[in-house]
Design a protein around this motif. Structure first.
Motif, mmCIF file in Angstrom:
data_model
loop_
_atom_site.group_PDB
_atom_site.id
_atom_site.type_symbol
_atom_site.label_atom_id
_atom_site.label_comp_id
_atom_site.label_asym_id
_atom_site.label_seq_id
_atom_site.Cartn_x
_atom_site.Cartn_y
_atom_site.Cartn_z
ATOM 1 N N ASN A 110 -20.216 35.399 -81.988
ATOM 2 C CA ASN A 110 -20.975 36.291 -82.772
ATOM 3 C C ASN A 110 -22.024 36.224 -83.514
ATOM 4 O O ASN A 110 -22.258 36.495 -84.544
ATOM 5 C CB ASN A 110 -19.607 36.214 -83.934
ATOM 6 N N ASN B 204 -9.075 36.604 -86.988
ATOM 7 C CA ASN B 204 -9.953 35.754 -87.577
ATOM 8 C C ASN B 204 -9.996 35.105 -88.608
ATOM 9 O O ASN B 204 -8.833 35.465 -89.728
ATOM 10 C CB ASN B 204 -11.381 37.490 -87.796
ATOM 11 N N ASN C 232 -17.024 40.391 -89.995
ATOM 12 C CA ASN C 232 -15.852 40.489 -88.789
ATOM 13 C C ASN C 232 -15.282 41.913 -89.110
ATOM 14 O O ASN C 232 -13.856 40.762 -88.623
ATOM 15 C CB ASN C 232 -15.767 40.096 -88.339
ATOM 16 N N GLU D 57 -5.734 42.205 -81.970
ATOM 17 C CA GLU D 57 -6.661 41.971 -81.508
ATOM 18 C C GLU D 57 -6.539 40.789 -81.078
ATOM 19 O O GLU D 57 -6.694 39.512 -81.331
ATOM 20 C CB GLU D 57 -8.134 42.059 -82.149
ATOM 21 N N ASP E 17 -13.486 44.254 -87.322
ATOM 22 C CA ASP E 17 -13.217 44.019 -86.200
ATOM 23 C C ASP E 17 -12.000 45.820 -86.035
ATOM 24 O O ASP E 17 -11.150 46.153 -86.041
ATOM 25 C CB ASP E 17 -12.248 43.062 -85.451
ATOM 26 N N ASP F 197 -21.205 41.993 -81.577
ATOM 27 C CA ASP F 197 -19.183 42.507 -81.183
ATOM 28 C C ASP F 197 -19.415 43.461 -80.970
ATOM 29 O O ASP F 197 -17.798 43.898 -81.230
ATOM 30 C CB ASP F 197 -18.648 41.416 -82.349
ATOM 31 N N HIS G 204 -17.001 46.115 -79.264
ATOM 32 C CA HIS G 204 -15.946 45.850 -77.697
ATOM 33 C C HIS G 204 -15.728 47.988 -77.325
ATOM 34 O O HIS G 204 -16.790 48.646 -77.916
ATOM 35 C CB HIS G 204 -14.594 46.393 -78.543
HETATM 36 CA CA CA Z 1 -14.700 40.628 -83.259
#
Ligand code: CA
Ligand code: CA
Length: 290
Positions: A56, A275, A152, A188, A154, A179, A181
């Motif tokens: 990360n 996470n 993070n 995830e 996401d 990070d 995607h």
């Molecule tokens: Ca991530």
């Protein structure tokens, strides 16, 4: 202006040396490594070969002149470019299937302008930023952990064309991101999206007296509040409370009435469950508010 991926941090921290200093209103390109610092290059590179001290990486931080604690940083995401190959990995102990996974495996996917080729299955390209945040005021936070500073998260809505509002906790804000995607499902569930290096072009602006809750995403059609906490329950409640605040700011509705609006028209989605804090978002169509 550009920050190369040689400038990476592994903790969002007020003491990080800025990689670049710009005025509010500047447009900056962040070059990003993938979440494994580009060390997974073939299907032979499995999880046990990964150096977890280099997971990360976030490019930055960017110091924005005039950003002071209590302000908000408006980050307009103009474009996300990704490489033509990404990776997804798994190993025993990871994600929602953890106890049932018996061997590690890496899959390398070709990425076109339209789709990700996952073992012959074409998944629509849905580029997004996994890690993006500002420095917290106190202790630093590992770039793998989302919380009120971002990090993070996401969140699939943090994508091209979206605007992200983040808190300014320290002078200069110290924005960092990484990070990327090429695509990721909500949840995830294995612990990763299609992990890929790339670059992100953003405009950063300091906003004074911003009265809406952050982190907040604005898309063409939606308001999206994000809550990141230890449990799904706590994260969901935070995202919901934050959307109630937004509704009350933008309407005459009382607390109860704002909540009932969300019960009728707000959508609560899981961002990720893998996470150190999980993240949940509440989405509300902008057309329902002034
Ligand atoms: Ca991530
Ligand atoms: Ca990732």
């Amino acid at each position: 202006m550009r920050i190369s991926s040689e400038h990476v941090i592994f903790e969002m921290n007020k003491d990080n040396e800025p990689a670049l200093q710009v005025d509010s209103g500047s447009t900056v390109v962040f070059e990003t490594l993938d979440c494994f610092s580009n060390t997974v290059q073939s299907e032979a590179d499995v999880v046990s070969s990964i150096d977890f001290s280099k997971v990360n990486p976030a490019t930055g931080p960017l110091y924005v002149n005039g950003a002071e604690p209590g302000d908000t940083l408006k980050v307009t995401i103009h474009s996300i470019k990704v490489a033509d190959q990404g990776v997804v990995v798994t190993a025993p102990g990871l994600g929602n299937l953890a106890d049932s996974i018996t061997e590690e495996e890496t899959v390398v996917c070709r990425v076109t302008d339209d789709y990700v080729d996952y073992k012959g299955i074409h998944i629509p390209l849905r580029k997004m930023i996994g890690v993006i945040g500002t420095a917290p005021a106190g202790e630093g936070v590992n770039t793998g952990t989302p919380h009120d500073h971002g990090g993070n998260m996401d969140t699939t809505r943090i994508a091209e064309g979206a605007t992200l509002y983040l808190p300014v906790n320290v002078e200069g804000a110290l924005l960092a991101m990484g990070d990327l995607h090429a695509t990721m499902g909500d949840g995830e569930i294995m612990g990763d999206g299609l992990e890929i290096p790339g670059e992100v072009e953003v405009t950063v602006e300091v906003v004074k007296n911003f009265n809406l809750p952050v982190p907040l995403v604005e898309t063409e059609d939606l308001w999206v509040t994000i809550g990141a906490r230890e449990t799904l329950e706590e994260a969901g409640k935070l995202a919901t409370h934050n959307m109630v605040k937004l509704v009350q700011e933008k309407s005459e509705l009382t607390f109860n009435q704002a909540g009932m609006l969300l019960s009728l028209a707000g959508n609560l989605h899981t961002c990720q469950v893998v996470n150190p804090n999980v993240s949940v978002r509440m989405e509300l169509p902008k057309a329902l508010l002034k």
